[in-house]
Design a protein around this motif. Sequence first.
Motif, PDB file in Angstrom:
ATOM      1  N   SER A  13       0.822  -1.204   0.000  1.00  0.00           N
ATOM      2  CA  SER A  13       0.000   0.000   0.000  1.00  0.00           C
ATOM      3  C   SER A  13       0.863   1.263   0.000  1.00  0.00           C
ATOM      4  O   SER A  13       0.601   2.216  -0.759  1.00  0.00           O
ATOM      5  CB  SER A  13      -0.921   0.005   1.220  1.00  0.00           C
ATOM      6  OG  SER A  13      -1.692   1.174   1.290  1.00  0.00           O
ATOM      7  N   GLU A  14       1.913   1.281   0.820  1.00  0.00           N
ATOM      8  CA  GLU A  14       2.815   2.435   0.866  1.00  0.00           C
ATOM      9  C   GLU A  14       3.534   2.623  -0.467  1.00  0.00           C
ATOM     10  O   GLU A  14       3.753   3.761  -0.903  1.00  0.00           O
ATOM     11  CB  GLU A  14       3.828   2.252   1.993  1.00  0.00           C
ATOM     12  CG  GLU A  14       3.245   2.379   3.387  1.00  0.00           C
ATOM     13  CD  GLU A  14       4.290   2.208   4.460  1.00  0.00           C
ATOM     14  OE1 GLU A  14       5.464   1.978   4.103  1.00  0.00           O
ATOM     15  OE2 GLU A  14       3.936   2.300   5.654  1.00  0.00           O
ATOM     16  N   LYS A  52       1.118   4.261  -2.950  1.00  0.00           N
ATOM     17  CA  LYS A  52       0.897   5.666  -2.627  1.00  0.00           C
ATOM     18  C   LYS A  52       2.108   6.511  -3.016  1.00  0.00           C
ATOM     19  O   LYS A  52       1.960   7.612  -3.568  1.00  0.00           O
ATOM     20  CB  LYS A  52       0.602   5.825  -1.133  1.00  0.00           C
ATOM     21  CG  LYS A  52      -0.741   5.265  -0.698  1.00  0.00           C
ATOM     22  CD  LYS A  52      -0.946   5.457   0.800  1.00  0.00           C
ATOM     23  CE  LYS A  52      -2.283   4.884   1.252  1.00  0.00           C
ATOM     24  NZ  LYS A  52      -2.477   5.032   2.720  1.00  0.00           N
TER      25      LYS A  52
END
Length: 231
Positions: free
Chosen positions: A48-49, A52
């Motif tokens: 997820s990081e 992003k």
Amino acid sequence: MSSELSFIDLFLQASLLVQLVMLLLLATSVVSWAFIFQRSKVLKGAQSEMKKFEDKFWSGVDLNRLYQELSARQSVHGMASLFCAGFKEFVRLRKSPSTPADAVMDGTYRAMRIALSREVDSLENRLPFLATAGSISPYIGLFGTVWGIMNAFIALGEVQQATLAMVAPGIAEALIATAMGLFAAIPAVIAYNRFSHQVEKLENHYGNFMEEFSSILHRQSLSQRSDTMQS
């Protein structure tokens, strides 16, 4: 009509060594599941990081502003960590006019490689335990089974008239050790293979980003040196 033996009854009737084997396998299974849930959360967070950061990096944001924003955080992980390590080293080396462009890029790439190694080590944390649990648990369970069956047949040899009812409980309690070994090993092996694949994919994404970011910095360095020479 004989009553059925429960798992607890079979455990209590087993020899001390077989009981220790069962307890060891139970503890291994509990720890493995704890690591499985923990690693699953960490790897999902890393993915997820990464998404992003990629969205923000390729949105055209100013690199200096992005670096300052990330540096203000208490901790930076994943692809953002590679960016911070590489950009910091790039800026530091670029301050020296006598440093060749190739030396600047070599130092920047080395800084990102070190950051990459640290990130991969962090992602692979706990995985060796899952690999070990998946590989040795069946053998530990098999050892308990062999020991239990051996004791059952030794006890059977001491009686004159042997029946299946006499040897069945001993064999059953011994076979539970093998079942527990498989119960501990199968989830650990599945999780290890899955997590290893996810770590490999993340490492490939990190490596591709390093190459792309190095190219951006290299073009930026050449452009700035060209402007300096013209002025």
